[in-house]
Design a protein around this motif. Sequence first.
Motif, PDB file in Angstrom:
ATOM      1  N   TYR A  13       0.849  -1.232   0.040  1.00 56.60           N
ATOM      2  CA  TYR A  13       0.134  -0.004   0.048  1.00 56.60           C
ATOM      3  C   TYR A  13       0.700   1.320  -0.044  1.00 56.60           C
ATOM      4  O   TYR A  13       0.623   2.214  -0.822  1.00 56.60           O
ATOM      5  N   ASP A  15       2.818   1.827  -3.671  1.00 57.96           N
ATOM      6  CA  ASP A  15       2.419   1.616  -5.060  1.00 57.96           C
ATOM      7  C   ASP A  15       1.441   2.769  -5.073  1.00 57.96           C
ATOM      8  O   ASP A  15       0.039   2.720  -4.485  1.00 57.96           O
ATOM      9  N   PRO A  16       1.517   3.968  -5.717  1.00 56.44           N
ATOM     10  CA  PRO A  16       0.560   4.940  -6.032  1.00 56.44           C
ATOM     11  C   PRO A  16      -0.607   4.376  -6.794  1.00 56.44           C
ATOM     12  O   PRO A  16      -1.695   5.049  -6.605  1.00 56.44           O
ATOM     13  N   ALA A  17      -0.503   3.380  -7.531  1.00 58.00           N
ATOM     14  CA  ALA A  17      -1.914   2.834  -7.971  1.00 58.00           C
ATOM     15  C   ALA A  17      -2.889   2.222  -7.469  1.00 58.00           C
ATOM     16  O   ALA A  17      -4.093   2.003  -7.708  1.00 58.00           O
ATOM     17  N   THR A  18      -2.610   1.805  -6.097  1.00 58.36           N
ATOM     18  CA  THR A  18      -3.486   1.006  -5.413  1.00 58.36           C
ATOM     19  C   THR A  18      -4.343   2.037  -4.773  1.00 58.36           C
ATOM     20  O   THR A  18      -4.191   3.096  -4.536  1.00 58.36           O
ATOM     21  N   THR A  19      -5.636   1.321  -4.310  1.00 53.84           N
ATOM     22  CA  THR A  19      -6.491   2.324  -3.677  1.00 53.84           C
ATOM     23  C   THR A  19      -7.001   1.552  -2.401  1.00 53.84           C
ATOM     24  O   THR A  19      -7.703   2.246  -1.670  1.00 53.84           O
TER      25      THR A  19
END
Lengths: 294, 294, 294
Positions: A124, A127-131
């Motif tokens: 988490y 990675d900036p892509a995870t939400t």
Amino acid sequence: MKLNDWLNNEIPNIAKSLEDVHKNYFSIDKTIGFEGQQKIYQILENFRSALFPCLCDKYTNEDDRININIGNKLRTSALDLRFLIEKVLPKDQSLEEADQIVIDLINKFPTIRKTIQTDIQAAYNGDPATTSTDEILFSYPSIQAITIHRIAHELYNSNVPIIPRIMAEYAHQLTGIDIHPGASIGEYFFIDHGTGVVIGETCTIGKNVKIYQGVTLGAKSFPLDEHGNPIKGIKRHPNIEDNVVIYAGATILGGDTTIGHDSTIGGNIWLTQSVPPNSRVYNSQPLPNIKNGV
Amino acid sequence: MKLNDWLNNEIPNIAKSLEDVHKNYFSIDKTIGFEGQQKIYQILENFRSALFPCLCDKYTNEDDRININIGNKLRTSALDLRFLIEKVLPKDQSLEEADQIVIDLINKFPTIRKTIQTDIQAAYNGDPATTSTDEILFSYPSIQAITIHRIAHELYNSNVPIIPRIMAEYAHQLTGIDIHPGASIGEYFFIDHGTGVVIGETCTIGKNVKIYQGVTLGAKSFPLDEHGNPIKGIKRHPNIEDNVVIYAGATILGGDTTIGHDSTIGGNIWLTQSVPPNSRVYNSQPLPNIKNGV
Amino acid sequence: MKLNDWLNNEIPNIAKSLEDVHKNYFSIDKTIGFEGQQKIYQILENFRSALFPCLCDKYTNEDDRININIGNKLRTSALDLRFLIEKVLPKDQSLEEADQIVIDLINKFPTIRKTIQTDIQAAYNGDPATTSTDEILFSYPSIQAITIHRIAHELYNSNVPIIPRIMAEYAHQLTGIDIHPGASIGEYFFIDHGTGVVIGETCTIGKNVKIYQGVTLGAKSFPLDEHGNPIKGIKRHPNIEDNVVIYAGATILGGDTTIGHDSTIGGNIWLTQSVPPNSRVYNSQPLPNIKNGV
């Protein structure tokens, strides 16, 4: 039909021939077989369900059934695993040893689970892509690979032959991440994307290490014995200290290579020597040529 | 047996401990669970059968049953998908939104199918080893990956959480090709071999682009907020314009990096800057040393 | 429900549209379908069980049942394979040709099995991490990939369309190793780790060759015909002579590139020219910069 006649006449001979070749090389009674291999995959799926319990059964999860489900998964898988460990242990080891190995493993599950939560947190954070952490649990190959590794590593430490490697190769199949069960890996570990990552048997990796796709932590050439066979059991793979980041495609080789803590290793780096803590290692290769073709 | 006794005595405690750890971190009622994950894989298989309908049932394909089969696959999968979308949508969104998302997706299937045909054609044009479009459909990982991507991308655009990423990771497992569902990809797209390809969330890729194995279209280092967490939602990945070819192992990074149309990027190139249209980019690194060992 | 109404009204039209698009591009009666694809995977699993017979059924292996089991696996799979070959052979080829192709393949199984044993031995010799040939058989992707390749290569040589490529792609899915069924590979072949390896259609590889993860044996750019389509059937991929070792990430390209026997190609080498026997090829690129960040 031509084929049917041929099958009736020739298959017995070919089957006999295949049986004979095989028996020259593999002992029958000590092997776990392809069914054992499949059983190991199923044990791992059950262990995953037990480690992440509200995720394991149907879409509805009634609270009072969760605990029973975890127990059932653990119980069945423990017995299956004991059966397979008995098969692969050297004959002079008692059945009680197989029992103890399984007990030691399951006893560690709460601790393993907490460590995997640090790995989820590292994904988490990294990675900036995870939400959401749900997304990480269901769609990050890193979590699948490290969950299996943390189980296989315990069995490796208990000197169980073959089974930890079959577990690791299952993870490799699913994720493209190839971690030898011998590798020692600290908490808060994250591999982004992951395809092509190779982590060798005698690697030691500290806490809070982040690795990208295509990274190899491997061996340099290895010494041979007097018969020309590789000498087993030597420290061959690198040490990665705490808080290191290794970018995609980097290759770090050798048992006496140590990457000091808080270092960053750039993409596509080829490194066979140690670097001190807080290093930044980047390629000094010339910029690519850019030629306008019009 | 020692193990059996131990299981009877200890499993309830360990199960309770695992349940407690898990509930600290994951909410039970909003998650789709591992069964939901498996259901998503099955939905994708059904969608594939609907998109390539004469391929989906038995070896014989009676003409009048094809249409019924497509309809059945779509209907079942649409209802399953709606159920899962309801699970993952924020609670304040109405069930009608889930309905509309599924309707919008299925409505686009004829268009998606035509676009995938351009991808199949691109594979045929781009690989001298292939002999038929049948071969491409049944044995090219690129087609499997892009089919799943074009479906997942629609759900991503509808702001469905988690599910598009689970779809993408299913494709990654099957093919070694890791395309974030956020990536925007034009028609006539082909990835040869594909293992190790990574295409990031905010990539835009034009028409008629060809990529080889091991190519990364990724992010440079990303900015952190005041708490040290990565800032989400920034353009981080490159733009690839029309008619670009990128050879194996090339790494192209950064949200403001644009590869101009009709350019060729050589193998193993490391590129973090834009190049104009019609460029040819190749390595100027020295030739390898070749030493005769005799 | 809104979705249910919509499905009832619209699905027939969308199904019709998908059917029409598909029929424009794919012929129905000659294709093996996705079920044929699954059947091929099952045939390969059965062949593996027949080639390694004491591994194939249950945990107990009564001696007198082994032979019967091998025979049954071979018989069923032979008939299934014949059925699929008939589907994909050009219409002007007789059914007897399909029979003969299957007979020729099964007849070679004892020889293929002996060759795979040399591959297992090569893995044992080449990896210090392994402890037994059982471990290699059950957990080395190289063995799975080369077993499937040696079967697929026979069908490729018999000019069977599509099916060998589907077999190869199955191996690619399972192992990350992408070997075109056209490649000719000698005995004692070993690929360590394997993810990302690509071996092209017209490669020839000698005896006792060892390859690491991420190696590409590929084509340089290929010539187009007057319609701009790639010309099929040209020698495009390199020749690797006996006793060559190729380290991780090396890329060797071109149909007239020959790596002379007993050579060693270093990691990440990019090579598009021949090298003589006994060569050692290594990168002369500058060492990375190491900067201490404190």
